[in-house]
Each structure stands twice: as structure tokens, then as C-alpha cells.
Design an enzyme around this catalytic site. Structure first.
Site, PDB file in Angstrom:
ATOM      1  N   SER A   1     -10.125  -0.279   5.773  1.00  0.00           N
ATOM      2  CA  SER A   1      -9.345  -1.357   5.155  1.00  0.00           C
ATOM      3  C   SER A   1      -9.034  -2.443   6.179  1.00  0.00           C
ATOM      4  O   SER A   1      -9.040  -2.200   7.390  1.00  0.00           O
ATOM      5  CB  SER A   1      -8.028  -0.765   4.625  1.00  0.00           C
TER       6      SER A   1
ATOM      7  N   LEU B   1      -8.151  -5.089   8.867  1.00  0.00           N
ATOM      8  CA  LEU B   1      -8.719  -5.493  10.155  1.00  0.00           C
ATOM      9  C   LEU B   1      -9.834  -4.544  10.578  1.00  0.00           C
ATOM     10  O   LEU B   1     -10.877  -4.965  11.082  1.00  0.00           O
ATOM     11  CB  LEU B   1      -7.619  -5.529  11.229  1.00  0.00           C
TER      12      LEU B   1
ATOM     13  N   ASP C   1      -6.981  11.967  10.388  1.00  0.00           N
ATOM     14  CA  ASP C   1      -5.634  11.488  10.711  1.00  0.00           C
ATOM     15  C   ASP C   1      -5.580  11.288  12.228  1.00  0.00           C
ATOM     16  O   ASP C   1      -5.803  12.234  12.984  1.00  0.00           O
ATOM     17  CB  ASP C   1      -4.606  12.540  10.261  1.00  0.00           C
TER      18      ASP C   1
ATOM     19  N   TYR D   1       8.406  -0.003  14.082  1.00  0.00           N
ATOM     20  CA  TYR D   1       7.122  -0.713  14.234  1.00  0.00           C
ATOM     21  C   TYR D   1       7.034  -1.399  15.597  1.00  0.00           C
ATOM     22  O   TYR D   1       6.057  -1.237  16.333  1.00  0.00           O
ATOM     23  CB  TYR D   1       6.982  -1.718  13.094  1.00  0.00           C
TER      24      TYR D   1
ATOM     25  N   LYS E   1       4.537  -0.457  18.712  1.00  0.00           N
ATOM     26  CA  LYS E   1       3.528  -1.421  19.175  1.00  0.00           C
ATOM     27  C   LYS E   1       3.779  -1.829  20.633  1.00  0.00           C
ATOM     28  O   LYS E   1       2.836  -2.100  21.380  1.00  0.00           O
ATOM     29  CB  LYS E   1       3.511  -2.641  18.254  1.00  0.00           C
TER      30      LYS E   1
ATOM     31  N   PHE F   1      -1.925 -11.398   9.498  1.00  0.00           N
ATOM     32  CA  PHE F   1      -3.276 -11.457   8.940  1.00  0.00           C
ATOM     33  C   PHE F   1      -3.282 -11.093   7.468  1.00  0.00           C
ATOM     34  O   PHE F   1      -2.495 -10.256   7.020  1.00  0.00           O
ATOM     35  CB  PHE F   1      -4.218 -10.522   9.727  1.00  0.00           C
TER      36      PHE F   1
HETATM   37  N1  LIG Z   1      -2.178  -7.296   8.918  1.00  0.00           N
HETATM   38  C1  LIG Z   1      -1.392  -7.814   9.851  1.00  0.00           C
HETATM   39  O1  LIG Z   1      -0.802  -8.885   9.681  1.00  0.00           O
HETATM   40  C2  LIG Z   1      -1.180  -7.093  11.160  1.00  0.00           C
HETATM   41  C3  LIG Z   1      -0.459  -7.765  12.156  1.00  0.00           C
HETATM   42  C4  LIG Z   1      -0.260  -7.130  13.372  1.00  0.00           C
HETATM   43  C5  LIG Z   1      -0.778  -5.875  13.592  1.00  0.00           C
HETATM   44  N2  LIG Z   1      -1.464  -5.246  12.607  1.00  0.00           N
HETATM   45  C6  LIG Z   1      -1.973  -3.908  12.885  1.00  0.00           C
HETATM   46  O2  LIG Z   1      -3.357  -3.875  12.647  1.00  0.00           O
HETATM   47  C7  LIG Z   1      -3.738  -2.571  12.225  1.00  0.00           C
HETATM   48  C8  LIG Z   1      -4.509  -2.678  10.926  1.00  0.00           C
HETATM   49  O3  LIG Z   1      -3.663  -3.260   9.952  1.00  0.00           O
HETATM   50  P1  LIG Z   1      -4.208  -3.745   8.530  1.00  0.00           P
HETATM   51  O4  LIG Z   1      -3.406  -4.925   8.171  1.00  0.00           O
HETATM   52  O5  LIG Z   1      -5.675  -3.820   8.541  1.00  0.00           O
HETATM   53  O6  LIG Z   1      -3.701  -2.525   7.621  1.00  0.00           O
HETATM   54  P2  LIG Z   1      -4.353  -1.798   6.374  1.00  0.00           P
HETATM   55  O7  LIG Z   1      -3.216  -1.070   5.729  1.00  0.00           O
HETATM   56  O8  LIG Z   1      -5.183  -2.734   5.570  1.00  0.00           O
HETATM   57  O9  LIG Z   1      -5.336  -0.746   7.053  1.00  0.00           O
HETATM   58  C9  LIG Z   1      -4.851   0.321   7.814  1.00  0.00           C
HETATM   59  C10 LIG Z   1      -5.822   1.486   7.651  1.00  0.00           C
HETATM   60  O10 LIG Z   1      -5.305   2.547   8.483  1.00  0.00           O
HETATM   61  C11 LIG Z   1      -5.456   3.750   7.780  1.00  0.00           C
HETATM   62  N3  LIG Z   1      -4.490   4.726   8.284  1.00  0.00           N
HETATM   63  C12 LIG Z   1      -3.132   4.722   8.155  1.00  0.00           C
HETATM   64  N4  LIG Z   1      -2.619   5.796   8.755  1.00  0.00           N
HETATM   65  C13 LIG Z   1      -3.644   6.490   9.281  1.00  0.00           C
HETATM   66  C14 LIG Z   1      -3.747   7.695  10.028  1.00  0.00           C
HETATM   67  N5  LIG Z   1      -2.656   8.431  10.329  1.00  0.00           N
HETATM   68  N6  LIG Z   1      -4.968   8.115  10.433  1.00  0.00           N
HETATM   69  C15 LIG Z   1      -6.080   7.398  10.108  1.00  0.00           C
HETATM   70  N7  LIG Z   1      -6.053   6.259   9.400  1.00  0.00           N
HETATM   71  C16 LIG Z   1      -4.849   5.809   8.991  1.00  0.00           C
HETATM   72  C17 LIG Z   1      -5.209   3.385   6.314  1.00  0.00           C
HETATM   73  O11 LIG Z   1      -5.749   4.373   5.431  1.00  0.00           O
HETATM   74  C18 LIG Z   1      -5.890   2.044   6.213  1.00  0.00           C
HETATM   75  O12 LIG Z   1      -7.238   2.179   5.805  1.00  0.00           O
HETATM   76  C19 LIG Z   1      -2.447  -1.765  12.123  1.00  0.00           C
HETATM   77  O13 LIG Z   1      -2.263  -1.035  13.316  1.00  0.00           O
HETATM   78  C20 LIG Z   1      -1.383  -2.832  12.006  1.00  0.00           C
HETATM   79  O14 LIG Z   1      -0.133  -2.398  12.483  1.00  0.00           O
HETATM   80  C21 LIG Z   1      -1.689  -5.820  11.383  1.00  0.00           C
END
Ligand SMILES: NC(=O)c1ccc[n+]([C@@H]2O[C@H](COP(=O)([O-])OP(=O)(O)OC[C@H]3O[C@@H](n4cnc5c(N)ncnc54)[C@H](O)[C@@H]3O)[C@@H](O)[C@H]2O)c1
Length: 263
Positions: free
Chosen positions: A15, A17, A59, A171, A175, A204
């Protein structure tokens, strides 16, 4: 390190990023093992992208499950050259609620466990795989030569590591921990020719962000100096592929955020 022909573990690759990173690596001729909890979206990506991608339900907090993902890459693709750790969750809760009751400790710990402990877990098992491959002389990059770029571990923090908001204690601190892993791991893994980098994204447009109300999203966009919009996941993936390619990037945290500073 050239992406073509090399293989990478992408956690959270089903999913947002992570998915964008999977598409970019495969688009440049690389191979990917997606390690994610979400089997249906992970398998759909394999079906779409073909033979250079595998999915394993995993996981990131489990030593056995991440080790199984690493071994799948070793078996199917002949070894790993790196990992991009995008698995993460956003836990939102205040220290005290409206009635001044204390926060739920399990919720706090869950965020730290997945975001920080999970990043360390993936880094340790991927680094062990790369270091053993290189020690055995099976170095796909450049046969153990001095300064060979043997591997790269890329973690995902957040600007919340620096600009944490009310309700982001779990969070932000998880981070900030990911930011804190970067330099000590880069220093330690230098002798193996493995680099460690962290990206701290701003806001994002991913499924994680779709849960926030439209008005809050508009406010977030207005708060980005330039460009005035949310980041596109492929802009994150472009930075990942550049980090893989650029051997002089090591031990650093890069904000990717359109200059937003949360207040
Ligand atoms: N989207 C943003 O604005 C943003 C900003 C800063 C940081 N981030 C970080 O970027 C990363 C990706 O975020 P995203 O927005 O793509 O999120 P998202 O929810 O679209 O994707 C996260 C993915 O991680 C998987 N996941 C969750 N827990 C898990 C686990 N224990 N083991 C394996 N897989 C697991 C989920 O199933 C999902 O497919 C995250 O670490 C998030 O904190 C996102």
C-alpha cells in the site's frame, strides 16, 4: 548500486509509499519481496507486476516472519541487496483524555513496536543476510572490491519525528527512534559496505491519509509552502531509487516535505 537485477525487501509494500517503491524498483528491472500484513493487496500487486515480485505475509515485529521473508528473497532471487522499510501505523491519542484519564499504554507501545522495533528487526535480519553473502564471496555488486556498495537499508521516519503534534506522542517518538537508528547503524555496517538511510516524509496522499476529513486535508495542503499539495507517493519512490543508486548517501535523514514545518 544499480537497481537492475538486484533484489530488495519492501515492508509495507502492499500500500501507499511502499507500493510506489515496489512499482519503481520493478520498473527499473529490480526484484522485490513484498512483506506486508495485507495479503489481498500484496497478492494483487504480484499478479499485476509479474515474476520479479513475490509476496509474503509478514509482521515486521516478528523475528521469524521477517527471517522467512529474507530467506524467500535468498531462495527466489539469489540474495538481497537491501530493504526499504515502509510498514508503519499512525497511533493518535493524547496523554490525557477530556476527563483527564491517562492514555492507553498498549496503544502507545503498539506504535513504537511496529514503527521502531519493526525497523530495527528488519534492519538486523537484512544486514545479516547481506553480510553473510558478502563474507561467502557471493557479492553480486563488485566482488568484494574496496568501497563496494554491498547493500542499502532505507527506513521511513516522518517529519513528526521533529515537528510532533498534540496526540502524536507514540507516532513522533517511534519515528524519532527511527531517525536515531540511522547513524549508529550506518557506522556499524560501514565495514560490510552496507549503507543506512532514512527518509522523513511530510504529508503524502496515501491510504493512511484518506482517513482524515477533507477539511483537515485542505488545511494540510495550505500549510505546505511549495508545492501547495500533498506529496505524491511516486516522489517518495524517486528518492528511494536515487538513494539506492547514489553510493555516497549514507547515515543521513532526508526530509521530503515541500518545506512544511508543522506548528
Ligand atoms: N502518508 C504519509 O503522509 C506519511 C508521512 C510520513 C511518514 N509516513 C510513513 O510512511 C510509511 C508508509 O505509510 P503509508 O502512508 O504508505 O501507509 P499505508 O497505510 O498506505 O501503508 C502501510 C502498509 O504497512 C502495512 N503494515 C502495517 N503494519 C504492519 C506490520 N506490523 N507488518 C507489516 N506490514 C505492516 C500495512 O498493511 C500497509 O500495507 C509509514 O511508516 C508511515 O508512518 C507516511
Amino acid at each position: 548500486m544499480q537497481i537492475e537485477k538486484h533484489s530488495f525487501l519492501v515492508t509495507g509494500g502492499a500500500s501507499g509509499l511502499g507500493e510506489s517503491v515496489v512499482r519503481a524498483i520493478v520498473g527499473q528491472g529490480g526484484k522485490v519481496v513484498i512483506a506486508d500484513l495485507n495479503e489481498s493487496t500484496g497478492q494483487a500487486l504480484v499478479d499485476e507486476l509479474g515474476d520479479n515480485v513475490r509476496f509474503v505475509r509478514c509482521d515486521v515485529t516478528s523475528g521469524d516472519e521477517v527471517q522467512a521473508a529474507v530467506e524467500l528473497a535468498e531462495k527466489e532471487f539469489g540474495g538481497l541487496q537491501g530493504s526499504i522499510n515502509c510498514a508503519g501505523i499512525a497511533v493518535v491519542q493524547k496523554l490525557l483524555d477530556r476527563e483527564n484519564n491517562p492514555a492507553d499504554l498498549d496503544a502507545f507501545s503498539r506504535g513504537v513496536n511496529i514503527n521502531l522495533v519493526g525497523s530495527f528487526n528488519v534492519a538486523r535480519l537484512v544486514a545479516a543476510s547481506i553480510a553473510k553473502r558478502v563474507a561467502n564471496g557471493n557479492n553480486t555488486e563488485s566482488a568484494n572490491e574496496k568501497n563496494a556498495d554491498n547493500g542499502v537499508i532505507i527506513n521511513t521516519a516522518s517529519i513528526a519525528a521533529f515537528d510532533g503534534q498534540v496526540g502524536q506522542a507514540s507516532y513522533s517518538s517511534s519515528k524519532a527512534g527511527v531517525v536515531g537508528l540511522t547513524l549508529p547503524l550506518a557506522r556499524e555496517l560501514a565495514r560490510h559496505g552496507i549503507r543506512v538511510m532514512t527518509i522523513a516524509p511530510g504529508v503524502f496522499a496515501t491510504p493512511m491519509m484518506e482517513t482524515i476529513p477533507e477539511k483537515a486535508r485542505e488545511q494540510l495542503e495550505a500549510g505546505v509552502p511549495y508545492p501547495k499539495r500533498l506529496g505524491n507517493p511516486n516522489e517518495f519512490a524517486k528518492l528511494v531509487t536515487h538513494i539506492i543508486d547514489n553510493a555516497y548517501l549514507n547515515g543521513e535523514v532526508i526530509r521530503l516535505d515541500g518545506a512544511i514545518r508543522m506548528v
